[in-house]
Scaffold this motif. Structure first.
Motif, short mmCIF file in Angstrom:
data_model
loop_
_atom_site.label_atom_id
_atom_site.label_comp_id
_atom_site.label_asym_id
_atom_site.label_seq_id
_atom_site.Cartn_x
_atom_site.Cartn_y
_atom_site.Cartn_z
N THR A 1 41.64 37.80 9.57
CA THR A 1 40.10 36.52 10.25
C THR A 1 40.91 35.81 8.55
O THR A 1 42.09 35.83 7.84
N ASN B 1 40.50 31.58 6.49
CA ASN B 1 39.44 30.10 6.99
C ASN B 1 40.22 29.58 5.95
O ASN B 1 41.44 28.90 5.68
N LEU C 1 42.52 29.79 2.87
CA LEU C 1 43.00 31.28 2.83
C LEU C 1 44.76 30.32 3.82
O LEU C 1 45.59 30.35 3.67
N LYS D 1 35.50 31.14 14.33
CA LYS D 1 34.52 31.26 12.83
C LYS D 1 33.84 30.07 12.74
O LYS D 1 34.03 28.88 12.24
N PHE E 1 29.81 38.42 3.42
CA PHE E 1 30.70 38.43 1.93
C PHE E 1 29.96 38.87 0.74
O PHE E 1 29.54 38.34 0.00
N ARG F 1 31.57 38.75 -2.90
CA ARG F 1 31.09 37.26 -3.72
C ARG F 1 29.66 37.57 -4.04
O ARG F 1 29.45 36.29 -4.98
N ALA G 1 32.54 41.33 4.59
CA ALA G 1 34.36 40.85 4.29
C ALA G 1 33.78 40.39 2.51
O ALA G 1 33.64 40.83 1.87
N SER G 2 34.93 39.00 2.11
CA SER G 2 35.16 39.56 0.65
C SER G 2 35.63 40.76 -0.25
O SER G 2 34.55 40.93 -0.99
N ARG H 1 37.12 43.04 -2.44
CA ARG H 1 38.05 42.74 -3.05
C ARG H 1 38.45 44.08 -3.70
O ARG H 1 39.78 44.17 -4.45
O1 G3P Z 1 36.63 36.99 4.38
C1 G3P Z 1 36.13 36.46 3.59
C2 G3P Z 1 36.76 35.92 2.42
O2 G3P Z 1 38.73 35.57 2.37
C3 G3P Z 1 36.27 36.17 0.84
O3 G3P Z 1 36.85 36.26 0.35
O4 G3P Z 1 38.06 37.09 -2.06
O5 G3P Z 1 37.63 34.79 -0.92
O6 G3P Z 1 35.58 35.35 -2.04
P1 G3P Z 1 36.90 35.33 -1.24
#
Ligand code: G3P
Length: 218
Positions: free
Chosen positions: A26, A28, A31, A87, A133, A136, A167-168, A170
């Protein structure tokens, strides 16, 4: 459970792919920017490079926020490779775009999901994946895992085919809790994937096995 890596870094993608455990990637816009990939051509070329490394499931995010442009951009992304999953954010035009792309057989990943209602709409529109997410939500003092559990229950109630892509993520406990809750996919940074290997008893045990083997050689 599928494992996706959440990065646009080609070395990290190769490292996870070489472990033989990777099911997808994945990305975004944040990234991509982190890797210094900017401009439409460079971004499209970068997706192509990612597709050359992995077997399937490369999420590529649209930048447009209106229906027609999202659909056009989605089609351009999907043309890069059959491995691309478009996406799309959970906004009204995004839901329309997911319905239109799904009708054309293009896979989608509905992103920026923060509550069950958004995930129901995404599933109704036919999204292949939905991306809640977790981290977050935790950052805001609201328990992200509860959303994953809700989605597993709701999608099961109605046999929605949309896959829950947590996702997200950590840290390791996030990933393990998502597995317990029944998320279909977890996407996380390489350090979370490799972090699953760590246990001091494994390290000590291996050290002792090797020391004992070497004693036997004398
Ligand atoms: O896949 C979503 C992700 O990249 C968000 O992660 O750590 O930025 O909340 P983060």
């Amino acid at each position: 459970m599928k494992f996706f890596i959440d990065t646009a870094n080609l070395d990290e993608i190769r490292e996870a792919q070489d472990m033989g455990i990777l099911d997808g990637v994945t990305t975004n816009p944040s990234l991509m920017a982190k890797e210094g990939i900017t401009g439409e051509k460079n971004i499209l070329d970068h997706y192509k490079a990612i597709c050359e490394i992995v077997d399937d499931n490369v999420s590529a995010e649209v930048i447009a926020t209106d229906y027609k442009k999202m659909v056009d951009e989605g089609k351009t992304l999907a043309k890069i490779d059959d491995k691309i999953v478009v996406k799309i954010p959970i906004i009204k035009d995004g839901v329309k775009a997911i319905s239109a792309l799904t009708a054309e057989g293009i896979r989608t990943n509905c992103t920026l999901i923060f509550n069950a209602g958004q995930a129901i709409l995404a599933a109704k529109a036919g999204a292949s994946y939905v991306s809640p997410f977790l981290g977050r939500l935790d950052d805001m003092g609201s328990e992200g895992l509860v959303l994953i559990e809700q989605l597993v229950q709701i999608y099961d109630n109605y046999a929605f085919e949309t896959e829950i892509l947590a996702a997200s993520i950590r840290h390791n406990m996030h990933l393990i809790q998502c597995a317990e809750a029944g998320a279909d996919v977890a996407t996380c940074p390489l350090k979370v994937i490799t972090g699953l290997l760590n246990h001091p008893l494994t390290e000590n045990g291996l050290e002792k096995f090797l020391a004992d083997y070497n004693k036997g050689k004398n």
